[in-house]
Design a protein around this motif. Structure first.
Motif, PDB file in Angstrom:
ATOM      1  N   PRO A 127       0.751  -1.290  -0.086  1.00  0.00           N
ATOM      2  CA  PRO A 127      -0.016  -0.078   0.145  1.00  0.00           C
ATOM      3  C   PRO A 127       0.844   1.309  -0.141  1.00  0.00           C
ATOM      4  CG  PRO A 127       0.026  -0.994   2.177  1.00  0.00           C
ATOM      5  CD  PRO A 127       0.923  -1.858   1.593  1.00  0.00           C
ATOM      6  N   PHE A 128       1.268   1.740  -1.167  1.00  0.00           N
ATOM      7  CA  PHE A 128       2.014   3.002  -1.448  1.00  0.00           C
ATOM      8  C   PHE A 128       1.115   4.281  -1.716  1.00  0.00           C
ATOM      9  CE2 PHE A 128       6.195   0.702  -1.408  1.00  0.00           C
ATOM     10  CZ  PHE A 128       6.840   1.670  -0.698  1.00  0.00           C
ATOM     11  N   GLY A 129      -0.127   3.911  -1.916  1.00  0.00           N
ATOM     12  CA  GLY A 129      -1.194   4.918  -2.352  1.00  0.00           C
ATOM     13  C   GLY A 129      -1.083   6.152  -1.480  1.00  0.00           C
ATOM     14  N   GLY A 130      -0.855   7.541  -2.332  1.00  0.00           N
ATOM     15  CA  GLY A 130      -0.983   8.663  -1.730  1.00  0.00           C
ATOM     16  C   GLY A 130       0.439   9.372  -1.222  1.00  0.00           C
ATOM     17  N   ILE A 131       1.535   8.442  -0.997  1.00  0.00           N
ATOM     18  CA  ILE A 131       2.660   8.900  -0.739  1.00  0.00           C
ATOM     19  C   ILE A 131       3.498   9.622  -1.908  1.00  0.00           C
ATOM     20  CG2 ILE A 131       5.036   8.169  -0.054  1.00  0.00           C
ATOM     21  CD1 ILE A 131       3.674   5.801   1.206  1.00  0.00           C
ATOM     22  N   THR A 132       3.634  10.800  -1.582  1.00  0.00           N
ATOM     23  CA  THR A 132       4.210  11.804  -2.569  1.00  0.00           C
ATOM     24  C   THR A 132       5.718  12.607  -2.217  1.00  0.00           C
ATOM     25  OG1 THR A 132       3.108  13.789  -1.894  1.00  0.00           O
ATOM     26  CG2 THR A 132       2.369  12.246  -3.982  1.00  0.00           C
ATOM     27  N   ASP A 133       6.569  13.001  -2.799  1.00  0.00           N
ATOM     28  CA  ASP A 133       7.802  13.593  -2.251  1.00  0.00           C
ATOM     29  C   ASP A 133       7.368  14.985  -1.791  1.00  0.00           C
ATOM     30  OD1 ASP A 133      10.399  14.395  -1.803  1.00  0.00           O
ATOM     31  OD2 ASP A 133      11.235  14.109  -3.834  1.00  0.00           O
TER      32      ASP A 133
ATOM     33  N   GLY B  43      -0.217   7.336   4.369  1.00  0.00           N
ATOM     34  CA  GLY B  43       0.550   6.509   3.569  1.00  0.00           C
ATOM     35  C   GLY B  43       1.511   5.744   4.632  1.00  0.00           C
ATOM     36  N   ALA B  44       2.474   6.521   5.356  1.00  0.00           N
ATOM     37  CA  ALA B  44       3.307   5.968   6.248  1.00  0.00           C
ATOM     38  C   ALA B  44       2.712   5.128   7.345  1.00  0.00           C
ATOM     39  CB  ALA B  44       4.173   7.204   6.798  1.00  0.00           C
ATOM     40  N   ARG B  45       1.708   5.740   7.732  1.00  0.00           N
ATOM     41  CA  ARG B  45       0.955   4.918   8.904  1.00  0.00           C
ATOM     42  C   ARG B  45       0.172   3.445   8.413  1.00  0.00           C
ATOM     43  NH1 ARG B  45      -2.908   8.018   9.451  1.00  0.00           N
ATOM     44  NH2 ARG B  45      -4.636   6.880   8.556  1.00  0.00           N
ATOM     45  N   LEU B  46      -0.097   3.505   7.051  1.00  0.00           N
ATOM     46  CA  LEU B  46      -0.641   2.154   6.591  1.00  0.00           C
ATOM     47  C   LEU B  46       0.387   1.318   6.138  1.00  0.00           C
ATOM     48  CD1 LEU B  46      -3.364   3.604   3.957  1.00  0.00           C
ATOM     49  CD2 LEU B  46      -3.698   2.419   6.090  1.00  0.00           C
ATOM     50  N   MET B  47       1.624   1.991   5.862  1.00  0.00           N
ATOM     51  CA  MET B  47       2.959   1.137   5.393  1.00  0.00           C
ATOM     52  C   MET B  47       3.387   0.389   6.745  1.00  0.00           C
ATOM     53  SD  MET B  47       4.922  -0.198   3.504  1.00  0.00           S
ATOM     54  CE  MET B  47       4.615   0.587   1.695  1.00  0.00           C
ATOM     55  N   LYS B  48       3.591   1.173   7.824  1.00  0.00           N
ATOM     56  CA  LYS B  48       3.882   0.542   8.944  1.00  0.00           C
ATOM     57  C   LYS B  48       2.888  -0.276   9.526  1.00  0.00           C
ATOM     58  CE  LYS B  48       5.577   2.087  13.737  1.00  0.00           C
ATOM     59  NZ  LYS B  48       5.813   3.251  14.673  1.00  0.00           N
ATOM     60  N   ASN B  49       1.714  -0.187   9.513  1.00  0.00           N
ATOM     61  CA  ASN B  49       0.605  -1.172  10.070  1.00  0.00           C
ATOM     62  C   ASN B  49       0.828  -2.606   9.098  1.00  0.00           C
ATOM     63  OD1 ASN B  49       0.121   0.337  11.914  1.00  0.00           O
ATOM     64  ND2 ASN B  49      -1.697   1.312  10.938  1.00  0.00           N
TER      65      ASN B  49
ATOM     66  N   LYS C  41      -2.968  22.505  -1.268  1.00  0.00           N
ATOM     67  CA  LYS C  41      -2.634  21.271  -2.154  1.00  0.00           C
ATOM     68  C   LYS C  41      -1.325  20.642  -1.541  1.00  0.00           C
ATOM     69  CE  LYS C  41      -3.046  18.075  -5.278  1.00  0.00           C
ATOM     70  NZ  LYS C  41      -1.960  17.177  -4.962  1.00  0.00           N
ATOM     71  N   GLU C  42      -0.359  21.394  -1.147  1.00  0.00           N
ATOM     72  CA  GLU C  42       0.959  20.753  -0.579  1.00  0.00           C
ATOM     73  C   GLU C  42       0.498  20.421   0.907  1.00  0.00           C
ATOM     74  OE1 GLU C  42       4.369  23.597  -2.064  1.00  0.00           O
ATOM     75  OE2 GLU C  42       3.079  24.545  -0.783  1.00  0.00           O
ATOM     76  N   LEU C  43      -0.573  20.883   1.660  1.00  0.00           N
ATOM     77  CA  LEU C  43      -0.599  20.533   2.946  1.00  0.00           C
ATOM     78  C   LEU C  43      -1.457  19.139   2.979  1.00  0.00           C
ATOM     79  CD1 LEU C  43      -1.677  23.914   4.368  1.00  0.00           C
ATOM     80  CD2 LEU C  43       0.197  22.339   5.355  1.00  0.00           C
ATOM     81  N   ILE C  44      -2.401  18.894   1.669  1.00  0.00           N
ATOM     82  CA  ILE C  44      -3.023  17.635   1.730  1.00  0.00           C
ATOM     83  C   ILE C  44      -2.356  16.607   1.263  1.00  0.00           C
ATOM     84  CG2 ILE C  44      -3.728  17.823  -0.628  1.00  0.00           C
ATOM     85  CD1 ILE C  44      -5.913  16.696   2.178  1.00  0.00           C
ATOM     86  N   ASP C  45      -1.262  16.941   0.401  1.00  0.00           N
ATOM     87  CA  ASP C  45      -0.055  15.991  -0.039  1.00  0.00           C
ATOM     88  C   ASP C  45       0.625  15.291   1.314  1.00  0.00           C
ATOM     89  OD1 ASP C  45      -0.720  15.996  -2.579  1.00  0.00           O
ATOM     90  OD2 ASP C  45       0.784  17.426  -3.251  1.00  0.00           O
ATOM     91  N   ILE C  46       0.825  16.375   2.271  1.00  0.00           N
ATOM     92  CA  ILE C  46       1.712  16.077   3.438  1.00  0.00           C
ATOM     93  C   ILE C  46       0.712  14.979   4.413  1.00  0.00           C
ATOM     94  CG2 ILE C  46       2.205  16.819   5.567  1.00  0.00           C
ATOM     95  CD1 ILE C  46       3.380  19.334   4.229  1.00  0.00           C
ATOM     96  N   ALA C  47      -0.451  15.285   4.280  1.00  0.00           N
ATOM     97  CA  ALA C  47      -1.690  14.547   5.004  1.00  0.00           C
ATOM     98  C   ALA C  47      -1.642  13.109   4.419  1.00  0.00           C
ATOM     99  CB  ALA C  47      -2.909  15.325   5.076  1.00  0.00           C
ATOM    100  N   ASP C  48      -1.619  13.266   3.164  1.00  0.00           N
ATOM    101  CA  ASP C  48      -2.017  11.923   2.356  1.00  0.00           C
ATOM    102  C   ASP C  48      -0.470  11.118   2.509  1.00  0.00           C
ATOM    103  OD1 ASP C  48      -4.432  12.451   1.347  1.00  0.00           O
ATOM    104  OD2 ASP C  48      -3.654  13.128  -0.590  1.00  0.00           O
ATOM    105  N   THR C  49       0.567  11.827   2.647  1.00  0.00           N
ATOM    106  CA  THR C  49       1.857  10.931   3.180  1.00  0.00           C
ATOM    107  C   THR C  49       2.066  10.574   4.370  1.00  0.00           C
ATOM    108  OG1 THR C  49       2.999  12.253   1.326  1.00  0.00           O
ATOM    109  CG2 THR C  49       4.480  11.165   2.968  1.00  0.00           C
ATOM    110  N   ILE C  50       1.278  11.207   5.424  1.00  0.00           N
ATOM    111  CA  ILE C  50       1.302  10.714   6.754  1.00  0.00           C
ATOM    112  C   ILE C  50       0.366   9.388   6.908  1.00  0.00           C
ATOM    113  CG2 ILE C  50       0.594  11.025   9.003  1.00  0.00           C
ATOM    114  CD1 ILE C  50       1.283  14.083   8.577  1.00  0.00           C
TER     115      ILE C  50
END
Length: 785
Positions: A64-70, A98-104, A87-96
């Protein structure tokens, strides 16, 4: 690593293919910076992480890498006080997220399958996604990157005003447009926008009929776009409200940016970890697509590639090759015809070495081995430079001179057509001298050549092996197979004969070559013949092995089917036994209720007691007759030799008692609680106790075998409920008026289950939690009717 070798061996093309398997720009950046490592420990770790990624993909199929951006640039900008866009803030939220989903995802997989994935677990354990920041961003900004009304009370109020003013302006303009008196004054009956103000298109000649402000005119000048005086004030209010909206949005974004800045450092670390994870799973997916395997590794120059395939050639067309450099072999001289596959074999060895040192799995069979080199040098192809006025030979020599200056024992050197482009005799002599110089420095060498002198060179030098690319004389075409230990031989005479050249010409040509050359050709032909015979035997052995493995698999399948059939039979038997046990328990409960009724009446008559004992014995006999297989407990064989007073357990009933009298070797009279019954010896199990109990007929003595409390601490929920149900029946048979059930405090689940079960029990009078000194809420005290 030598940049010239990376380019000439098509390493960049491998990286381009690898990029197709990344999920984000983070992984692509890692791949763009990828270079082969030259440390054995570093390469081992890179291969291990790829192997762990392959394990995850094999079990789950995707990650599950969906939503993760640079988001690194945005994070760095907010660190220095910059205001981020929505848009930059929502990208940060999506990356957070994505990080949580990947960890779990990784943690759950490791726990569920009990896997050992130390590298991936180390990476995901370092991820610390700030959930509070994600929630704040999502409460203010929607998925499309727009600030929502709910971002602040002020913004909700301002946007309410905007909608009100906008509605009034539209209503006023629509009334003007639809008015029959003004219709002839308008070019079109529409409302449009100019300079962010709502206007109507008015004919030039009616300019003074509306007043207001002219914002624009048509190209011909016949139409003016006028904001009528009647709505100027409303449009002004609307513009002011929109300005307030912009200021409030800016305030909200500034506040969110400041809060994001507080988490910028850990977020940057999280992004680096996500980039590494994307890179790892891209390597694993690329390896899966190539049907690649993880090679063994060493740093001693030993290479063992089994069925190696060039990764840039279609799997439908590539011909696998075997390559062996053992502890005694450090140079390979490959001979054979043009277009026979010599250069492809050379590039395959070099490229797979680079891939292995980059942590990539390589397209070879299992148990293959690669060596780690500090440098890989390559002199391949015609690199003639017209601009530099260099011939083919000069170009090669220029490159070889550079190689000789840098090569050492920890180098892999690839020479393609060494010495070509000059006089054959001089070229062969120069080639042997160059090989001696490179080999003398301890390097590992692969060299392709046309010179027959180099065939003898391999035989005369220890540690040098001949090889050739196979050519099928019958079809006049190469097979592209690499033959180790066999030098290539000239096929000119055979090819000429197949093409129809007269035999006398061919025989004359044979007389022109030396006797030694003829002998070498005959020796090579003999080696080829023996090799083909050995390959046929090997193929025969392989087929036999496959047949044996197929028969073994068939037998294993049949055994599994038998085991499954056995399990099905046992399962049905257990279900049958469970039904019988429930019926016996129900009948026993009815008997207990009758006995309690007798007790409440004040007396127990002898014939009533005898009837109750007979019913209970009948229930036990019917249960005993059931065929109850149990693979988890040993089968109890018939036991004789019980003595009066022995403490025993009635296996089918689960009740303790003692022997009153011996009826026969196979049957005993047993006192269980207030009941006496005839029980078969096979249904009795002796309970070890130091003190024997004397036979007593008194109904009240049964309480000696049941304790006044039941301890459930440490029990599983389902097991505990079964024990409580059984214990209540035993306690009533023992004549207790009150008992205690110890369940502990814990989460309260066990206590809740005990309470629910007691509430359903027909013989329970009251139930309460323990008082002070009785165990408090960790104990339930039960009183019987």
């Amino acid at each position: 690593m030598n940049e010239h070798a990376l380019r000439i061996l098509d390493y960049e093309k491998i990286k381009q293919q690898l990029m197709h398997y990344t999920a984000s720009s983070l992984g692509k950046k890692r791949i763009a910076d990828l270079r082969p490592a030259d440390s054995l420990n570093e390469v081992k770790r890179m291969q291990e992480e790829t192997d762990e990624g392959a394990t995850v993909l094999r079990l789950r199929g995707s990650v599950p890498f969906g939503g993760i951006t640079d988001v690194r640039q945005a994070l760095k900008r907010c660190k220095i006080g910059g205001i981020l866009q929505a848009k930059e803030l929502i990208d940060i939220a999506d990356t957070i997220r994505g990080a949580r989903l990947m960890k779990n995802f990784i943690a759950d997989l490791v726990e569920e399958r009990e896997l050992e994935l130390p590298i991936l677990m180390e990476l995901v354990n370092s991820i610390d996604p700030p959930g509070s920041l994600e929630r704040k961003i999502r409460s203010a900004i929607d998925d499309q990157g727009s600030v929502m009304d709910s971002a602040s009370p002020a913004l909700r109020h301002i946007r309410g005003q905007i909608r009100t003013f906008d509605s009034r302006v539209k209503q006023k303009l629509e009334s003007i447009v639809r008015s029959s008196g003004t219709a002839k004054m308008l070019s079109e009956q529409i409302i449009t926008i100019r300079n962010d103000r709502q206007v109507i298109p008015v004919k030039q000649e009616y300019r003074g009929s509306f007043g207001g402000i002219v914002h624009d005119q048509s190209a011909s000048g016949a139409t003016l776009f006028i904001e009528p005086q009647a709505i100027v004030d409303l449009n002004n209010q609307l513009s002011e409200a929109r300005a307030k909206e912009r200021h409030e949005i800016e305030r909200i974004l500034r506040a969110l940016s400041e809060e994001t800045a507080e988490f910028a450092e850990p977020m940057l670390e999280n992004v680096e970890v996500l980039a590494q994870l994307d890179f790892i799973f891209a390597k694993a997916a690329y390896g899966h697509q190539m049907k690649a395997t993880r090679p063994k590794l060493n740093d001693r120059g030993m290479i063992r590639l089994k069925k190696a395939r060039h990764p840039l050639i279609s799997q439908n067309h590539v011909v696998p090759i075997d390559v062996v450099f053992d502890e005694h072999t450090h140079a390979l001289i490959v001979t054979g015809p043009n277009t026979g596959g010599k250069t492809v074999s050379l590039k395959t060895i070099g490229l797979l070495t680079l891939m292995a040192q980059s942590g990539l799995q390589i397209p070879v069979e299992e148990e293959s081995e690669a060596s780690i080199f500090r440098e890989v040098f390559a002199d391949i192809g015609d690199e003639q430079s017209i601009e530099q006025s260099l011939s083919t030979f000069s170009s090669h020599m220029t490159n070889i001179v550079k190689i000789l200056k840098q090569v050492d024992f920890n180098s892999l050197v690839l020479f393609d057509e060494l010495g070509a482009g000059t006089d054959p005799q001089e070229g062969a002599a120069l080639s042997m001298s160059i090989l001696d110089a490179v080999y003398g420095k301890g390097a590992t060498i692969v060299c392709t050549t046309h010179y027959s002198e180099l065939k003898a060179y391999a035989y005369e030098r220890p540690g040098v092996m001949n090889a050739s690319v196979e050519f099928d004389v019958e079809t006049l075409s190469p097979t592209y197979r690499l033959l180790l230990g066999v030098p290539g031989r000239s096929n000119a005479f055979e090819i000429s004969r197949k093409l129809g050249l007269p035999a006398d010409i061919i025989d004359g040509a044979r007389l022109q070559i030396s006797r030694e050359t003829n002998q070498v050709d005959k020796m090579i032909a003999s080696l080829e013949k023996n090799r083909k015979a050995a390959e046929m035997e090997e193929e025969k052995a392989r087929r036999l092995k496959l047949e044996v493995e197929a028969k073994e698999a068939d037998l294993s399948r049949r055994l599994n089917e038998l085991e499954q059939s056995k399990e099905d039979i046992l399962k049905k038997a257990r279900e049958k036994a469970e039904h019988a046990l429930k019926d016996a328990r129900r009948e026993a409960e009815e008997i207990i209720n009758e006995l309690h009724q007798f007790k409440n009446n004040g007396s127990v008559k002898e014939h009533q007691l005898i009837d109750a004992k007979t019913k209970l014995a009948h229930a036990l006999d019917s249960l005993e007759q059931q065929d109850i297989p149990n693979t988890s407990e040993p089968v109890h064989k018939s036991v004789s030799g019980f003595q009066p007073g022995d403490t025993v357990k009635i296996i089918s009933f689960g009740q303790k008692g003692y022997i009153v009298d011996k009826i026969s070797d196979q049957e005993y009279l047993v006192q269980a609680g207030i009941l006496k019954m005839n029980v078969k010896a096979s249904d009795l199990k002796k309970v070890k106790e130091e003190k024997k109990i004397k036979p007593v007929v008194n109904v009240r003595t049964s309480g000696q075998t049941v304790r006044p409390e039941l301890d459930l601490r440490g029990e599983r929920y389902e097991d505990a409920m079964l024990k409580v149900e059984k214990y209540l029946d035993e306690a009533m048979l023992a004549g207790y008026a009150r008992v205690s059930i110890i369940h502990g405090k814990g989460t309260g689940a066990l206590r809740k289950g005990v309470t629910q079960l007691i509430d359903r029990h027909p013989r329970v009078k009251t139930a309460r939690l323990g008082a002070q000194g009785e165990g408090g809420s960790g104990v339930t005290v039960v009183e019987f009717k």
